[in-house]
Structures are given as structure tokens and as C-alpha cells.
Scaffold this motif. Sequence first.
Motif, short mmCIF file in Angstrom:
data_model
loop_
_atom_site.label_atom_id
_atom_site.label_comp_id
_atom_site.label_asym_id
_atom_site.label_seq_id
_atom_site.Cartn_x
_atom_site.Cartn_y
_atom_site.Cartn_z
N LEU A 194 0.83 -1.20 0.00
CA LEU A 194 0.00 0.00 0.00
C LEU A 194 0.87 1.26 0.00
CD1 LEU A 194 -2.62 -0.93 2.75
CD2 LEU A 194 -3.01 -0.81 0.28
N SER A 195 0.39 2.28 -0.69
CA SER A 195 1.07 3.57 -0.59
C SER A 195 0.07 4.57 -0.01
CB SER A 195 1.58 4.02 -1.96
OG SER A 195 0.49 4.18 -2.82
N ALA A 196 0.59 5.67 0.52
CA ALA A 196 -0.28 6.66 1.16
C ALA A 196 -1.36 7.13 0.17
CB ALA A 196 0.55 7.83 1.67
N GLN A 197 -0.95 7.23 -1.10
CA GLN A 197 -1.92 7.67 -2.11
C GLN A 197 -3.12 6.73 -2.21
OE1 GLN A 197 1.19 8.01 -4.76
NE2 GLN A 197 0.62 10.01 -5.58
N ASP A 198 -2.85 5.44 -2.04
CA ASP A 198 -3.96 4.47 -2.14
C ASP A 198 -5.02 4.74 -1.08
OD1 ASP A 198 -2.55 3.18 -4.12
OD2 ASP A 198 -1.54 1.86 -2.68
N LEU A 199 -4.56 5.22 0.07
CA LEU A 199 -5.53 5.45 1.14
C LEU A 199 -6.08 6.88 1.09
CD1 LEU A 199 -4.05 3.53 4.19
CD2 LEU A 199 -5.39 2.70 2.27
N SER A 200 -5.54 7.69 0.18
CA SER A 200 -5.98 9.09 0.18
C SER A 200 -7.20 9.29 -0.71
CB SER A 200 -4.84 10.00 -0.26
OG SER A 200 -4.69 9.92 -1.66
N VAL A 238 6.80 8.14 -2.56
CA VAL A 238 7.51 9.42 -2.68
C VAL A 238 7.74 9.94 -1.27
CG1 VAL A 238 7.37 11.72 -3.69
CG2 VAL A 238 6.20 9.80 -4.79
N GLU A 239 8.94 10.40 -1.01
CA GLU A 239 9.34 10.76 0.36
C GLU A 239 8.30 11.61 1.11
OE1 GLU A 239 11.39 9.70 2.96
OE2 GLU A 239 13.16 10.07 1.75
N GLU A 240 7.81 12.66 0.47
CA GLU A 240 6.94 13.61 1.20
C GLU A 240 5.65 12.97 1.67
OE1 GLU A 240 7.61 14.80 -2.39
OE2 GLU A 240 9.55 14.76 -1.38
N ILE A 241 5.19 11.97 0.94
CA ILE A 241 3.88 11.44 1.33
C ILE A 241 3.96 10.00 1.79
CG2 ILE A 241 2.49 13.02 -0.09
CD1 ILE A 241 2.31 10.47 -2.02
N LYS A 242 5.16 9.55 2.09
CA LYS A 242 5.28 8.16 2.58
C LYS A 242 4.59 8.00 3.93
CE LYS A 242 9.07 5.77 2.64
NZ LYS A 242 9.83 4.75 2.00
N PHE A 243 4.07 6.80 4.22
CA PHE A 243 3.67 6.53 5.60
C PHE A 243 4.95 6.66 6.43
CE2 PHE A 243 0.81 3.54 3.23
CZ PHE A 243 -0.36 4.21 3.50
N GLY A 244 6.04 6.14 5.84
CA GLY A 244 7.35 6.31 6.47
C GLY A 244 7.68 5.23 7.46
N ASP A 245 6.74 4.81 8.23
CA ASP A 245 7.03 3.74 9.20
C ASP A 245 5.83 2.82 9.24
OD1 ASP A 245 5.30 4.30 11.81
OD2 ASP A 245 5.85 6.18 10.89
N ASN A 246 6.10 1.56 9.51
CA ASN A 246 5.03 0.58 9.47
C ASN A 246 4.15 0.60 10.73
OD1 ASN A 246 5.79 -0.13 6.96
ND2 ASN A 246 6.21 -2.28 7.41
N ASP A 247 4.58 1.32 11.77
CA ASP A 247 3.69 1.47 12.93
C ASP A 247 2.44 2.23 12.49
OD1 ASP A 247 5.49 0.21 14.68
OD2 ASP A 247 6.63 2.06 14.88
#
Length: 372
Positions: free
Chosen positions: A108-114, A146-155
Amino acid sequence: MKRKDIINNAQRLVIKVGSSLLLTQEGVNFLFIERLIRDIAHLKRENREIILVSSGAIGLGKKELGIDNNLGALPSKQALASVGQTQLMNLYSRFFQKYKLYTGQVLLSAQDLSRRSTYLNARNTLLTLLKLGVVPVVNENDTVAVEEIKFGDNDTLSALVAGLVDADLLIIISDIDGLYTSDPKKNPQAKFLPEISLITKQIEEMAQESCVEGRVGGMKTKINAAKISTHSGIPVIIGGNKEKFLERLFSGEKIGTLFFSPTHRLASRKKWIAYGKSSGGKIVVDNGAKKALIEEGGSLLPVGIKQVQGRFQAGDSVSLVDENNLEFARGIVYYSSKELERIKGAKSSSIEKLLGYKYSDEVIHHDNLVIL
Ligand code: GLU
């Protein structure tokens, strides 16, 4: 609900494991994976549904290619994740097979949930996998993130996934056994906290001080994940660092820190407003408007707006911040940032005069607003 009931009644579980457990200095921790999957198989036999959120792609990629220095640049990490994700799934499917379980990969990417449509699509796919008896293994789609919109961490990702599938419990397993009043490695007086009924500022501050895993995450992101999850109505257990953690947890031992969820479940749409959608901008509101929104369940009117920050379109989710720049709500706007620049501070009766048209008296209707 009591601790015992939360655990016994939890039918749909999201379990997150961090890279530090899967990979040690010596390499892949097969023993940990074997136990994890054995415990998952046991929970499945009790008719529970499990979604596993697993890190480890970048670490395994490094290992596979024999790279041990820190590759800072994003494309390098993405390339490593591409190699490592296959390794990760290979490992999992081997162990799942041993217990006659099926698994499937969901990236999943942040975009998918946006976007509401892709959010619902991801939800449906996960629910279908569960219905088929499969144990989905979720990770961030690191290769395209993409760095700016990554979840960044799996927590954070695991908390969003828990909300996405309406889980009953989120379990974050790592190399720390729960929350302490301060870092137990540095402070022998640090006290273990077995239960947290509300994540206050003080709790958040403890997490700043306490254990850091030395990778992405650490206690801070875990507390943040607990905040997201409990706010969506899903309790959280943070723990690990003990032999047979899951087995002991489900046989009633009081291990890990349990975060109770104080709220009723947020309706699915509200959850998406609050956490599914990366916010496109900010609206600074005055104290009167903040009070009306929080205490009286009102809608946001142009008159309460002091400032508009960032660019967004009508229909986007934006953050509402107070005069101290503290985010306290999110909502879907009826007007774009451009339009709001022209009507901010004005009475609703003059919207039409100022814009030449009017969509609504409110900028955000209270049905489209979530107080955080
Ligand atoms: N998605 C990253 C990976 O699989 C990990 C992020 C995290 O550890 O939180 O390597």
C-alpha cells in the motif's frame, strides 16, 4: 471492556512486526519467524482473522545484495526494497506453507488510502482475502513511495490498516516489551506501564524519552500509531521482546502495554476523513470557532477562519488548526483555498456577494468533520 475480554473477543487482528525482530546482526531470525507463524496458525485455528503488517524489505534487500552501508538516497532504498520484498514474501510463504496456510502480498502507498475509491478498493481486497482464509502480509509500497507522502514507518501503516479493515485489536510486536515511564536502558528507575486508558501529553513525552529501536519507528511512532488506532475505536497492544509473546498474550498473561480505546468506533467515512486522506492544507480558525466545533458539534463557517494555508480544492480533506497552530480537527471542505481566501472572516450571508455564487453556508459541515 477488561483486558481479558478485549483479547479473548478480538476476532480480527492486525499484527505488526518490525525489522529488528526479523533481522539480526547474524541475518534472518528464522526462529522468530517460525514462532510467529506457528502462533498465527494457532490463532487462525481459533477462528480469528489475521493481517500481518511486516517491515524488513529494505533490510533483506541489503542483505541479499551484500550492502551494509547506509544508502541514504531514496532511489537506492526503493531498489533495495524491490529486491527485499520478494525475499520477505518468500520467507513468509515458506513458513505459512508449513502450517498449511495461504498468504498474499498487499503493498500500500499513502496515495492508495488518500482517494476514497482506492481506499475502499484496498479494504475490499483485504476483506476478501480474509474471507478466503488467507493471511495477507502488508507492507508499504516502498519502491514507488515518494518521500513527502510516505507513511514512512510501518507502525503508522499498521494503525491505518487496522482502521481500514475494522480490526478488533492491533498488536505491535517489537524488541521492546512495552511502554516505560522513561528509557529503561538509561534509567533503572523506569517503571513499566501495563495499561494506558488515555494517551495524554505526558504519555507522549514519555515515549520521546524512552527506547528507540535505532531503525525507522521507535516508541514515538508506536504511540502515534496507538493514538490513531484507539481514536478509531481499536485497542492496541505494544510489546514483544519476550519468548513466545503472542502465545503468552493469548493465553491470558499480562504482557505488553495495552492501550484502551476511549471512543466508540468512528464511522468508516469519518475514519477516512481523519486518517485515510493526507491533508491538502490547513485552515487556522479563531478560538470561538474552535470552541463551537468541539463543544457544540457545529460546522465551520467562514466567519471563524483567520488564515488559509496551502492549496486545496473543494472536496479535499484539510486540517483545522487553532491560533497556536495546533491541529484539532480534520474535515472535507466545500470551498477551495482560493475561494476561502476571499470569504475568510466573512458572514455566510455575504458569501454570494463575495464570490458571485454560494455552494453552502458552511465551509465544513459537521458531518464531514472529525475532532482529533
Ligand atoms: N517498509 C519498510 C521496509 O519494509 C520498513 C518501514 C518500518 O520499518 O517501519 O523495509
